[in-house]
Design a protein around this motif. Structure first.
Motif, PDB file in Angstrom:
ATOM      1  N   ILE A 124     -32.559  46.282 -74.889  1.00 23.59           N
ATOM      2  CA  ILE A 124     -33.890  45.565 -75.556  1.00 23.59           C
ATOM      3  C   ILE A 124     -33.790  44.136 -75.005  1.00 23.59           C
ATOM      4  CG2 ILE A 124     -34.299  43.374 -77.391  1.00 23.59           C
ATOM      5  CD1 ILE A 124     -32.949  46.150 -79.268  1.00 23.59           C
ATOM      6  N   GLN A 125     -32.781  43.683 -74.370  1.00 23.66           N
ATOM      7  CA  GLN A 125     -32.499  42.280 -73.441  1.00 23.66           C
ATOM      8  C   GLN A 125     -33.285  42.145 -72.076  1.00 23.66           C
ATOM      9  OE1 GLN A 125     -31.835  39.041 -74.364  1.00 23.66           O
ATOM     10  NE2 GLN A 125     -32.213  40.350 -76.490  1.00 23.66           N
ATOM     11  N   LYS A 126     -32.824  43.378 -71.025  1.00 24.84           N
ATOM     12  CA  LYS A 126     -33.697  43.375 -70.103  1.00 24.84           C
ATOM     13  C   LYS A 126     -35.101  43.875 -70.122  1.00 24.84           C
ATOM     14  CE  LYS A 126     -29.783  46.627 -68.062  1.00 24.84           C
ATOM     15  NZ  LYS A 126     -29.880  48.013 -67.802  1.00 24.84           N
ATOM     16  N   HIS A 163     -40.122  51.763 -68.460  1.00 26.03           N
ATOM     17  CA  HIS A 163     -39.029  52.021 -68.761  1.00 26.03           C
ATOM     18  C   HIS A 163     -38.117  53.165 -68.815  1.00 26.03           C
ATOM     19  CE1 HIS A 163     -39.273  47.557 -67.558  1.00 26.03           C
ATOM     20  NE2 HIS A 163     -39.788  47.455 -68.374  1.00 26.03           N
ATOM     21  N   VAL A 164     -37.546  53.326 -68.273  1.00 27.53           N
ATOM     22  CA  VAL A 164     -36.559  54.603 -67.992  1.00 27.53           C
ATOM     23  C   VAL A 164     -34.725  54.333 -68.486  1.00 27.53           C
ATOM     24  CG1 VAL A 164     -36.390  56.635 -67.273  1.00 27.53           C
ATOM     25  CG2 VAL A 164     -38.717  56.239 -67.021  1.00 27.53           C
ATOM     26  N   ASN A 198     -42.246  55.062 -59.530  1.00 22.52           N
ATOM     27  CA  ASN A 198     -42.728  53.306 -59.718  1.00 22.52           C
ATOM     28  C   ASN A 198     -42.010  53.779 -60.906  1.00 22.52           C
ATOM     29  OD1 ASN A 198     -43.414  53.940 -57.166  1.00 22.52           O
ATOM     30  ND2 ASN A 198     -45.734  54.082 -57.802  1.00 22.52           N
ATOM     31  N   LEU A 199     -41.391  54.545 -61.657  1.00 23.45           N
ATOM     32  CA  LEU A 199     -41.146  53.508 -63.359  1.00 23.45           C
ATOM     33  C   LEU A 199     -39.157  52.953 -62.557  1.00 23.45           C
ATOM     34  CD1 LEU A 199     -40.220  57.728 -64.605  1.00 23.45           C
ATOM     35  CD2 LEU A 199     -42.460  55.787 -65.040  1.00 23.45           C
ATOM     36  N   ILE A 200     -39.116  52.121 -64.303  1.00 28.61           N
ATOM     37  CA  ILE A 200     -38.011  51.303 -63.923  1.00 28.61           C
ATOM     38  C   ILE A 200     -36.736  52.057 -64.690  1.00 28.61           C
ATOM     39  CG2 ILE A 200     -37.019  49.391 -64.264  1.00 28.61           C
ATOM     40  CD1 ILE A 200     -40.527  48.088 -64.172  1.00 28.61           C
ATOM     41  N   TYR A 201     -35.444  52.252 -63.809  1.00 29.87           N
ATOM     42  CA  TYR A 201     -34.534  52.899 -64.765  1.00 29.87           C
ATOM     43  C   TYR A 201     -33.323  51.632 -65.069  1.00 29.87           C
ATOM     44  CZ  TYR A 201     -30.192  55.170 -65.043  1.00 29.87           C
ATOM     45  OH  TYR A 201     -29.468  56.073 -65.422  1.00 29.87           O
ATOM     46  N   GLU A 202     -33.543  51.855 -65.952  1.00 33.35           N
ATOM     47  CA  GLU A 202     -32.335  50.920 -67.057  1.00 33.35           C
ATOM     48  C   GLU A 202     -31.306  50.968 -67.195  1.00 33.35           C
ATOM     49  OE1 GLU A 202     -33.794  48.008 -66.663  1.00 33.35           O
ATOM     50  OE2 GLU A 202     -35.852  47.846 -67.163  1.00 33.35           O
ATOM     51  N   GLY A 203     -30.868  52.117 -66.872  1.00 34.38           N
ATOM     52  CA  GLY A 203     -29.527  53.012 -66.881  1.00 34.38           C
ATOM     53  C   GLY A 203     -28.878  53.781 -67.820  1.00 34.38           C
ATOM     54  N   HIS A 247     -20.582  51.755 -78.712  1.00 35.94           N
ATOM     55  CA  HIS A 247     -21.018  51.797 -77.147  1.00 35.94           C
ATOM     56  C   HIS A 247     -23.324  52.125 -77.571  1.00 35.94           C
ATOM     57  CE1 HIS A 247     -17.550  52.767 -75.469  1.00 35.94           C
ATOM     58  NE2 HIS A 247     -17.093  51.944 -75.652  1.00 35.94           N
ATOM     59  N   ALA A 248     -23.290  53.353 -78.875  1.00 33.32           N
ATOM     60  CA  ALA A 248     -24.448  53.688 -78.587  1.00 33.32           C
ATOM     61  C   ALA A 248     -25.725  51.767 -79.071  1.00 33.32           C
ATOM     62  CB  ALA A 248     -24.776  54.598 -79.871  1.00 33.32           C
ATOM     63  N   LYS A 249     -25.033  51.084 -79.923  1.00 34.15           N
ATOM     64  CA  LYS A 249     -25.681  50.185 -80.195  1.00 34.15           C
ATOM     65  C   LYS A 249     -25.715  48.885 -78.906  1.00 34.15           C
ATOM     66  CE  LYS A 249     -24.732  50.887 -85.542  1.00 34.15           C
ATOM     67  NZ  LYS A 249     -24.546  50.136 -86.500  1.00 34.15           N
ATOM     68  N   GLU A 250     -24.297  48.864 -79.155  1.00 33.51           N
ATOM     69  CA  GLU A 250     -24.623  47.922 -77.303  1.00 33.51           C
ATOM     70  C   GLU A 250     -25.790  48.348 -76.291  1.00 33.51           C
ATOM     71  OE1 GLU A 250     -20.409  48.100 -76.550  1.00 33.51           O
ATOM     72  OE2 GLU A 250     -20.144  46.431 -77.913  1.00 33.51           O
ATOM     73  N   PHE A 251     -25.799  49.791 -75.902  1.00 30.19           N
ATOM     74  CA  PHE A 251     -26.465  50.161 -75.403  1.00 30.19           C
ATOM     75  C   PHE A 251     -28.051  49.807 -75.381  1.00 30.19           C
ATOM     76  CE2 PHE A 251     -29.002  53.621 -73.149  1.00 30.19           C
ATOM     77  CZ  PHE A 251     -28.975  53.544 -71.630  1.00 30.19           C
ATOM     78  N   ALA A 252     -28.784  50.179 -77.081  1.00 31.64           N
ATOM     79  CA  ALA A 252     -30.188  49.503 -77.456  1.00 31.64           C
ATOM     80  C   ALA A 252     -30.234  47.897 -77.200  1.00 31.64           C
ATOM     81  CB  ALA A 252     -29.734  50.038 -78.943  1.00 31.64           C
ATOM     82  N   GLN A 253     -29.171  47.172 -77.392  1.00 28.15           N
ATOM     83  CA  GLN A 253     -29.727  45.895 -77.315  1.00 28.15           C
ATOM     84  C   GLN A 253     -29.150  45.578 -75.838  1.00 28.15           C
ATOM     85  OE1 GLN A 253     -25.316  44.438 -79.105  1.00 28.15           O
ATOM     86  NE2 GLN A 253     -26.480  44.903 -81.006  1.00 28.15           N
ATOM     87  N   GLU A 254     -28.453  46.325 -75.340  1.00 28.02           N
ATOM     88  CA  GLU A 254     -28.719  45.857 -73.393  1.00 28.02           C
ATOM     89  C   GLU A 254     -29.963  46.023 -73.447  1.00 28.02           C
ATOM     90  OE1 GLU A 254     -25.383  47.888 -71.712  1.00 28.02           O
ATOM     91  OE2 GLU A 254     -24.093  46.583 -72.809  1.00 28.02           O
TER      92      GLU A 254
END
Length: 193
Positions: A189-191, A124-125, A154-159, A180-187
């Motif tokens: 982790i969930q993905k 994941h990237v 063949n990497l998975i782009y996550e945002g 925003h930074a903490k929410e991005f980390a949480q997103e």
């Protein structure tokens, strides 16, 4: 999960690290392992397209004997790679670009006599970036480059988390950017679960 953050900023107290720190804190708070690599502290030679890396499909295999070998080890042993960089002239900083080029060829055995495997396929990237322009005109080209980089490898782009600096007379980091930074980390982790 193990996160490898490749930090492309030359400034140890600058904008990019100030937004990356709360991101890392949130990852760690959720039980993830985080490694931060300061690229400006490393000796990183540019890729010369010599294709030595294509001779052995089982190893990184670059002709340069520099600090990219331990970076390769960190990347290959991680689940998630974060490219964290300020935007200089609509793209990443020079050491980040050099590492990206070296990883592209050393990790992807696509360029030899026969097409081989991608050694990092499925990882994941994500991107953390800071820029002075409006985000849709400052960080957009780098994000598009990373999307293509991921597709090719063949990497998975996550945002991307991108934040704008309004100039030297303004304070960059504030509560909203930290959120925003903490929410991005949480997103992420969930993905990636």
């Amino acid at each position: 999960m193990k996160y490898c953050i490749l930090m492309g900023s030359p400034r140890k107290t600058g904008n990019t690290i100030s937004i990356t720190e709360p991101f890392m804190e949130e990852l760690k708070a959720q039980g993830n392992e985080v490694e931060l690599i300061w690229l400006y502290d490393k000796t990183i030679h540019s890729c010369k397209a010599c294709r030595v890396c294509q001779l052995d499909w089982n190893v990184f295999g670059c002709q340069h004997q520099d600090d990219v070998y331990p970076i390769f080890d960190s990347v290959i042993n991680s689940d998630v790679i974060i490219f964290a960089t300020p935007i200089y002239s609509w793209y990443c900083t020079p050491p980040m670009k050099a590492v990206m080029d070296r990883l592209m060829y050393g990790m992807n055995k696509f360029y030899g006599e026969e097409k081989g495997p991608s050694l990092w396929a499925g990882k994941h990237v994500a991107v953390i970036s800071t820029c002075g322009y409006q985000l849709e005109k400052g960080a957009d080209l780098f994000e598009e480059g990373i999307r293509r980089y991921c597709k090719h490898s063949n990497l998975i782009y996550e945002g991307m988390l991108a934040e704008r600096d309004m100039g030297y007379k303004h304070t960059f980091i504030d509560d909203l950017k930290v959120q925003h930074a903490k929410e991005f980390a949480q997103e992420l982790i969930q993905k990636i679960k």
